[in-house]
Design a protein around this motif. Structure first.
Motif, PDB file in Angstrom:
ATOM      1  N   GLY A 127       0.845  -1.200   0.000  1.00  0.00           N
ATOM      2  CA  GLY A 127       0.000   0.000   0.000  1.00  0.00           C
ATOM      3  C   GLY A 127       0.876   1.245   0.000  1.00  0.00           C
ATOM      4  N   PRO A 128       0.350   2.340  -0.551  1.00  0.00           N
ATOM      5  CA  PRO A 128       1.149   3.568  -0.728  1.00  0.00           C
ATOM      6  C   PRO A 128       1.741   4.094   0.578  1.00  0.00           C
ATOM      7  N   ILE A 129       3.021   4.445   0.495  1.00  0.00           N
ATOM      8  CA  ILE A 129       3.749   4.889   1.694  1.00  0.00           C
ATOM      9  C   ILE A 129       3.490   6.376   1.955  1.00  0.00           C
ATOM     10  N   ILE A 130       3.212   6.696   3.201  1.00  0.00           N
ATOM     11  CA  ILE A 130       3.007   8.094   3.610  1.00  0.00           C
ATOM     12  C   ILE A 130       4.339   8.668   4.106  1.00  0.00           C
ATOM     13  N   VAL A 131       5.028   7.920   4.965  1.00  0.00           N
ATOM     14  CA  VAL A 131       6.295   8.409   5.506  1.00  0.00           C
ATOM     15  C   VAL A 131       7.151   7.224   5.954  1.00  0.00           C
ATOM     16  N   ARG A 132       8.471   7.411   5.866  1.00  0.00           N
ATOM     17  CA  ARG A 132       9.419   6.423   6.423  1.00  0.00           C
ATOM     18  C   ARG A 132      10.461   7.177   7.204  1.00  0.00           C
ATOM     19  N   GLU A 133      10.865   6.642   8.344  1.00  0.00           N
ATOM     20  CA  GLU A 133      11.982   7.226   9.093  1.00  0.00           C
ATOM     21  C   GLU A 133      12.975   6.136   9.440  1.00  0.00           C
ATOM     22  N   ARG A 134      14.266   6.480   9.313  1.00  0.00           N
ATOM     23  CA  ARG A 134      15.312   5.465   9.482  1.00  0.00           C
ATOM     24  C   ARG A 134      15.772   5.360  10.926  1.00  0.00           C
ATOM     25  N   VAL A 135      16.188   4.149  11.278  1.00  0.00           N
ATOM     26  CA  VAL A 135      16.840   3.890  12.569  1.00  0.00           C
ATOM     27  C   VAL A 135      18.107   3.097  12.263  1.00  0.00           C
ATOM     28  N   ARG A 136      19.232   3.532  12.829  1.00  0.00           N
ATOM     29  CA  ARG A 136      20.517   2.871  12.588  1.00  0.00           C
ATOM     30  C   ARG A 136      20.593   1.572  13.395  1.00  0.00           C
ATOM     31  N   ILE A 137      21.071   0.497  12.775  1.00  0.00           N
ATOM     32  CA  ILE A 137      21.311  -0.746  13.512  1.00  0.00           C
ATOM     33  C   ILE A 137      22.808  -0.824  13.812  1.00  0.00           C
ATOM     34  N   GLU A 138      23.168  -0.777  15.086  1.00  0.00           N
ATOM     35  CA  GLU A 138      24.585  -0.786  15.491  1.00  0.00           C
ATOM     36  C   GLU A 138      25.132  -2.214  15.452  1.00  0.00           C
ATOM     37  N   GLU A 139      26.453  -2.321  15.503  1.00  0.00           N
ATOM     38  CA  GLU A 139      27.135  -3.637  15.485  1.00  0.00           C
ATOM     39  C   GLU A 139      26.602  -4.571  16.576  1.00  0.00           C
ATOM     40  N   ASN A 140      26.471  -3.988  17.778  1.00  0.00           N
ATOM     41  CA  ASN A 140      26.107  -4.815  18.943  1.00  0.00           C
ATOM     42  C   ASN A 140      24.610  -4.769  19.250  1.00  0.00           C
ATOM     43  N   GLU A 141      23.823  -4.435  18.243  1.00  0.00           N
ATOM     44  CA  GLU A 141      22.377  -4.245  18.463  1.00  0.00           C
ATOM     45  C   GLU A 141      21.722  -5.560  18.887  1.00  0.00           C
ATOM     46  N   THR A 142      20.821  -5.498  19.857  1.00  0.00           N
ATOM     47  CA  THR A 142      20.034  -6.682  20.230  1.00  0.00           C
ATOM     48  C   THR A 142      18.591  -6.435  19.795  1.00  0.00           C
ATOM     49  N   ARG A 143      17.820  -7.479  19.832  1.00  0.00           N
ATOM     50  CA  ARG A 143      16.400  -7.361  19.493  1.00  0.00           C
ATOM     51  C   ARG A 143      15.725  -6.332  20.398  1.00  0.00           C
ATOM     52  N   GLU A 144      16.085  -6.391  21.696  1.00  0.00           N
ATOM     53  CA  GLU A 144      15.452  -5.485  22.672  1.00  0.00           C
ATOM     54  C   GLU A 144      15.835  -4.033  22.388  1.00  0.00           C
ATOM     55  N   SER A 145      17.141  -3.800  22.122  1.00  0.00           N
ATOM     56  CA  SER A 145      17.577  -2.409  21.929  1.00  0.00           C
ATOM     57  C   SER A 145      17.003  -1.839  20.634  1.00  0.00           C
ATOM     58  N   LEU A 146      16.927  -2.676  19.592  1.00  0.00           N
ATOM     59  CA  LEU A 146      16.374  -2.183  18.319  1.00  0.00           C
ATOM     60  C   LEU A 146      14.873  -1.920  18.458  1.00  0.00           C
ATOM     61  N   GLN A 147      14.194  -2.826  19.132  1.00  0.00           N
ATOM     62  CA  GLN A 147      12.747  -2.635  19.335  1.00  0.00           C
ATOM     63  C   GLN A 147      12.474  -1.334  20.096  1.00  0.00           C
ATOM     64  N   LYS A 148      13.314  -1.059  21.102  1.00  0.00           N
ATOM     65  CA  LYS A 148      13.129   0.155  21.904  1.00  0.00           C
ATOM     66  C   LYS A 148      13.306   1.397  21.026  1.00  0.00           C
ATOM     67  N   LYS A 149      14.359   1.408  20.198  1.00  0.00           N
ATOM     68  CA  LYS A 149      14.617   2.572  19.345  1.00  0.00           C
ATOM     69  C   LYS A 149      13.481   2.767  18.331  1.00  0.00           C
ATOM     70  N   ILE A 150      13.030   1.647  17.771  1.00  0.00           N
ATOM     71  CA  ILE A 150      11.970   1.736  16.759  1.00  0.00           C
ATOM     72  C   ILE A 150      10.666   2.207  17.406  1.00  0.00           C
ATOM     73  N   GLN A 151      10.370   1.652  18.581  1.00  0.00           N
ATOM     74  CA  GLN A 151       9.086   2.033  19.202  1.00  0.00           C
ATOM     75  C   GLN A 151       9.106   3.490  19.664  1.00  0.00           C
ATOM     76  N   GLU A 152      10.254   3.966  20.131  1.00  0.00           N
ATOM     77  CA  GLU A 152      10.326   5.385  20.517  1.00  0.00           C
ATOM     78  C   GLU A 152      10.002   6.272  19.318  1.00  0.00           C
ATOM     79  N   LYS A 153      10.516   5.876  18.171  1.00  0.00           N
ATOM     80  CA  LYS A 153      10.230   6.634  16.939  1.00  0.00           C
ATOM     81  C   LYS A 153       8.745   6.516  16.577  1.00  0.00           C
ATOM     82  N   GLU A 154       8.210   5.299  16.653  1.00  0.00           N
ATOM     83  CA  GLU A 154       6.786   5.091  16.325  1.00  0.00           C
ATOM     84  C   GLU A 154       5.887   5.984  17.180  1.00  0.00           C
ATOM     85  N   HIS A 155       6.213   6.063  18.471  1.00  0.00           N
ATOM     86  CA  HIS A 155       5.316   6.765  19.406  1.00  0.00           C
ATOM     87  C   HIS A 155       5.273   8.268  19.154  1.00  0.00           C
ATOM     88  N   LYS A 156       6.311   8.799  18.502  1.00  0.00           N
ATOM     89  CA  LYS A 156       6.292  10.229  18.127  1.00  0.00           C
ATOM     90  C   LYS A 156       5.683  10.417  16.738  1.00  0.00           C
TER      91      LYS A 156
END
Ligand code: GAR
Length: 200
Positions: free
Chosen positions: A147-176
């Motif tokens: 479906g047509p995209i309205i907006v995308r925002e990037r989040v950097r995945i670091e070398e030592n990224e875990t599922r928990e840390s990535l989820q936290k960064k993504i959700q913080e972005k989602e909530h704004k």
């Protein structure tokens, strides 16, 4: 003021961010209904606490998807819903709902679509050793996170990224991001999809 409904299946942290934005006057529209397909999901408690009406159902209690979607359409029409907001609603929207609300259903997804659609987008990005993931908000069609995209925002995945840390960064972005895009969609004249106004 426009009326909108949120559909969710899980914990509802995005639902909570939307409730808070309505309370703070950052979304100037009525959050009229939570639709939840998982009795017992924590999002239902959040809705009860915020005194938002709920429709909680178990798909297994209906012979077909069309049957529960017909019931949902009736509820949405009763409440003059202008926009359907999927926030962790882990179910494809069927033709019954789409026919009535096409161009007026939006979804949030924890990846840069078209990369990593479907379930566990965060796990998919980590498994692919991607350097970037992010958040996409898009209109809903009959596909899975298409479906047509309205907006995308990037989040950097670091070398030592875990599922928990990535989820936290993504959700913080989602909530704004989700509340601000919803305010834009709900306060413009026509919430129907207009391809020309979409920015990637
Ligand atoms: C959110 O991260 C949302 O992007 C994702 O589910 C999560 C729900 O979290 N949606 C999808 O994966 C849709 N394909 P929440 O219940 O805490 O809002």
């Amino acid at each position: 003021m426009k009326n909108f409904a949120v559909f969710a299946s899980g914990s509802g942290s995005n639902f909570q961010a939307i409730v808070d934005a309505v309370k703070a006057g950052e979304i100037t529209a009525n959050l009229s209904l939570l639709v939840c397909d998982k009795p017992g999901a924590y999002v239902v408690q959040r809705a009860n606490q915020a005194r938002i009406p709920t429709f909680v159902f178990n798909p297994k209690d209906y012979p077909t998807k069309a049957d529960f979607e017909k019931e949902i359409v009736m509820l949405l029409k009763d409440r003059n819903i202008d926009l359907i907001v999927l926030a962790g609603y882990m179910r494809l929207i069927g033709p019954t709902l789409l026919k009535e609300y096409e161009g007026r259903i939006v979804n949030i997804h924890p990846s840069l679509l078209p990369d990593f659609p479907g379930k566990d987008a965060i796990g998919q990005a980590l498994a692919a050793k991607a350097k970037w993931s992010g958040v996409t908000i898009h209109y809903v069609d009959e596909g899975m996170d298409t479906g047509p995209i309205i907006v995308r925002e990037r989040v950097r995945i670091e070398e030592n990224e875990t599922r928990e840390s990535l989820q936290k960064k993504i959700q913080e972005k989602e909530h704004k991001l989700y509340p601000s895009i919803l305010q834009m969609l709900l306060t413009r004249e026509d919430v129907n999809h207009d391809k020309k106004t979409c920015a990637n």
